[in-house]
Design a protein around this motif. Structure first.
Motif, PDB file in Angstrom:
ATOM      1  N   ASN A 103       4.194   2.082  12.179  1.00 27.17           N
ATOM      2  CA  ASN A 103       4.422   0.978  13.128  1.00 27.17           C
ATOM      3  C   ASN A 103       5.886   0.531  13.199  1.00 27.17           C
ATOM      4  OD1 ASN A 103       1.553   0.916  13.310  1.00 27.17           O
ATOM      5  ND2 ASN A 103       1.484  -0.343  11.486  1.00 27.17           N
ATOM      6  N   ASN A 108       4.159  -4.719  11.104  1.00 28.36           N
ATOM      7  CA  ASN A 108       3.789  -4.564   9.686  1.00 28.36           C
ATOM      8  C   ASN A 108       3.744  -5.899   8.962  1.00 28.36           C
ATOM      9  OD1 ASN A 108       3.453  -1.853  10.001  1.00 28.36           O
ATOM     10  ND2 ASN A 108       5.472  -1.298   9.226  1.00 28.36           N
ATOM     11  N   LEU A 111       0.452  -7.308   9.836  1.00 32.65           N
ATOM     12  CA  LEU A 111      -0.674  -6.642   9.157  1.00 32.65           C
ATOM     13  C   LEU A 111      -0.737  -7.032   7.686  1.00 32.65           C
ATOM     14  CD1 LEU A 111      -0.538  -3.056  10.707  1.00 32.65           C
ATOM     15  CD2 LEU A 111      -2.016  -4.973  11.325  1.00 32.65           C
ATOM     16  N   ARG A 270      -8.163  -6.542   5.108  1.00 31.42           N
ATOM     17  CA  ARG A 270      -7.196  -5.613   5.690  1.00 31.42           C
ATOM     18  C   ARG A 270      -7.745  -5.139   7.034  1.00 31.42           C
ATOM     19  NH1 ARG A 270      -7.101  -1.179   1.810  1.00 31.42           N
ATOM     20  NH2 ARG A 270      -9.124  -0.849   2.764  1.00 31.42           N
ATOM     21  N   LEU A 271      -6.911  -5.047   8.024  1.00 32.57           N
ATOM     22  CA  LEU A 271      -7.359  -4.475   9.299  1.00 32.57           C
ATOM     23  C   LEU A 271      -7.349  -2.956   9.153  1.00 32.57           C
ATOM     24  CD1 LEU A 271      -5.584  -6.748  11.949  1.00 32.57           C
ATOM     25  CD2 LEU A 271      -7.869  -6.953  10.983  1.00 32.57           C
ATOM     26  N   TRP A 298      -3.280   0.918   4.876  1.00 32.87           N
ATOM     27  CA  TRP A 298      -2.911  -0.095   5.876  1.00 32.87           C
ATOM     28  C   TRP A 298      -2.538   0.555   7.215  1.00 32.87           C
ATOM     29  CZ3 TRP A 298      -3.112  -1.728   0.958  1.00 32.87           C
ATOM     30  CH2 TRP A 298      -3.470  -3.063   0.733  1.00 32.87           C
TER      31      TRP A 298
END
Ligand SMILES: Cc1ncc(COP(=O)(O)O)c(C=O)c1O
Length: 426
Positions: A103, A108, A111, A270-271, A298
């Motif tokens: 990303n 980040n 996230l 966490r996604l 992640w």
């Protein structure tokens, strides 16, 4: 050894510099047929000459194999990221499994805040530096609001003492302590983008942990610029971009760190996306997510291989030079910059150097607040072949980076600035 203010002396330092030839591994802007002095590595690092070849190899794999390039050819893309992490461990001060390349920086940070900012009615505050980079401020605000809190109450900024630009470690630690069990997260930059001040990440992390909070860092201006030991400092998470000191190109793929002790923590939210799935299960297309058991869990989406190729090319240059050698040269360059600036700033003080002179409290960037005609002076630098950058209201930032800047360029910058500071010059 006492420094001298002369072109010949600066050129002599370049002759003694064993890393001097590395500048030839980079493309640099030219003006009137002459290489410019590019001090913008803190903004966008120069292009390594091996980058185009690395990207071309990916283009060829794509041409030859189509999607099968993920699995075929001499360097299948599915494992391509394995080139990256070993090259980053010394730069980031982390173990391979703690690093993920994915990303962009703000994404980040978001996230990681999903994982490490889980506020409760009692513990909901984020402690950060005043004047954090605006994108970080927006991230803090939106995360706080996402959880239903009021940013005015939840975000606590630590300010420099009145009349100063730098934030003392003592002040940071005492703010963390004062807010105690209401603090959910302490999130600072490693090096402040405006002042160039490096924060004591180890002390901040320890104070956050003592308060029962997590500690995270935005390393945009620290990665590739200062010595980092994220694992040993016990930092919970960090994120950085690779287009500045790490020379991986405009909009480069970014990096993130999650400390080893969190990697198998099932309770940490966490996604998730398919690229964070364990590689052995990723293409089974099953309903259940099985974590990669590393910071890679992640990661969510298909890795942009061309961006990884640009990143790899640059990291290989770092590896060839040796990161610790680069840090030693960086210190020498910026010390010479301080010497030349102090030399031209007398007898009359025409500017103030905001950045700490102590090399333990900064990286290579030096921020200079010009007392008069600041913008006009800045605007004259580039046509004279000196690339620096401007921050409102009166600051010129210069970042002499060890891979491609020289002592001669530092002398040229100081000498040009001295001329521009003389009345009627601009
Ligand atoms: C300190 C800092 N944080 C965040 C960002 C935003 O990075 P990105 O645009 O890659 O999300 C930058 C960009 O320069 C930055 O300097």
């Amino acid at each position: 050894m006492a420094h001298q203010y002369s072109l010949e002396y600066a050129q002599q330092l370049d002759r003694e510099d064993t890393l001097h030839s590395f500048r030839e591994r980079f493309y640099a802007p030219y003006l009137h047929g002459k290489r410019t002095a590019y001090f913008l590595g803190n903004s966008l690092g120069l292009q390594p000459k091996n980058t185009q070849d690395e990207i071309l190899k990916i283009m060829e794999g794509w041409a030859n194999f189509g999607v099968e390039g993920f699995f075929l050819g001499s360097d299948p893309w599915i494992k391509y990221h394995k080139h990256i992490t070993p090259l980053l461990t010394n730069i980031i001060g982390a173990r391979e499994e703690e690093i993920v390349t994915m990303n962009h920086l703000t994404v980040n940070l978001h996230l990681l805040m999903i994982s490490f900012y889980q506020p409760t009615a009692k513990r909901f505050k984020i402690i950060c530096e005043a004047k954090a980079f605006p994108s970080d401020q927006y991230a803090f605000h939106s995360q706080v609001k996402l959880h239903g809190f009021d940013p005015a109450e939840a975000i606590v900024e630590v300010y420099p003492k009145t009349g100063t630009d730098l934030i003392s470690t003592e002040d940071i630690l005492s703010v963390i302590e004062a807010h105690g069990d209401t603090v959910a997260l302490v999130l600072f930059s490693g090096v402040n983008y405006y002042t160039g001040q490096a924060f004591d990440m180890e002390a901040i992390t320890a104070a956050a942990h003592k308060a029962g909070a997590y500690a995270g860092f935005d390393l945009a201006h620290a990665a590739g610029n200062i010595k980092l030991r994220l694992h040993d400092w016990d930092v919970d998470f960090a994120a950085w971009c690779n287009y500045k000191y790490l020379n991986s190109g405009p909009g480069a793929i970014a990096g993130a760190f999650v400390h080893e002790r969190h990697l198998n923590d099932e309770k940490l939210p966490r996604l998730e996306g398919w690229w964070g799935n364990n590689i052995s299960n990723r293409f089974k297309m099953e309903k259940t997510f099985t974590s990669a058991a590393s910071a890679e869990s992640w990661s969510m989406s298909t890795t942009p291989i061309m961006l990884l190729a640009a990143h790899k090319a640059s990291l290989e240059v770092f590896a060839a030079a040796g990161f610790d050698n680069l840090l030693a040269k960086s210190k020498a360059l910026s010390e010479y910059l301080f010497f030349t600036l102090n030399h031209i700033n007398q007898p009359e003080q025409k500017f103030t150097i905001i950045t700490p002179q102590d090399s333990n409290q900064r990286g290579c960037q030096v921020s200079i607040a010009i007392h008069e005609n600041a913008k006009a002076i800045f605007d004259t630098l580039m046509p004279l072949g000196v690339f620096a950058d401007w921050r409102e209201p009166d600051v010129i930032r210069v970042a002499p980076v060890p891979l491609y800047n020289s002592f001669e360029e530092i002398f040229i910058f100081a000498d040009t600035l001295q001329q521009l500071l003389t009345p009627d010059h601009v």
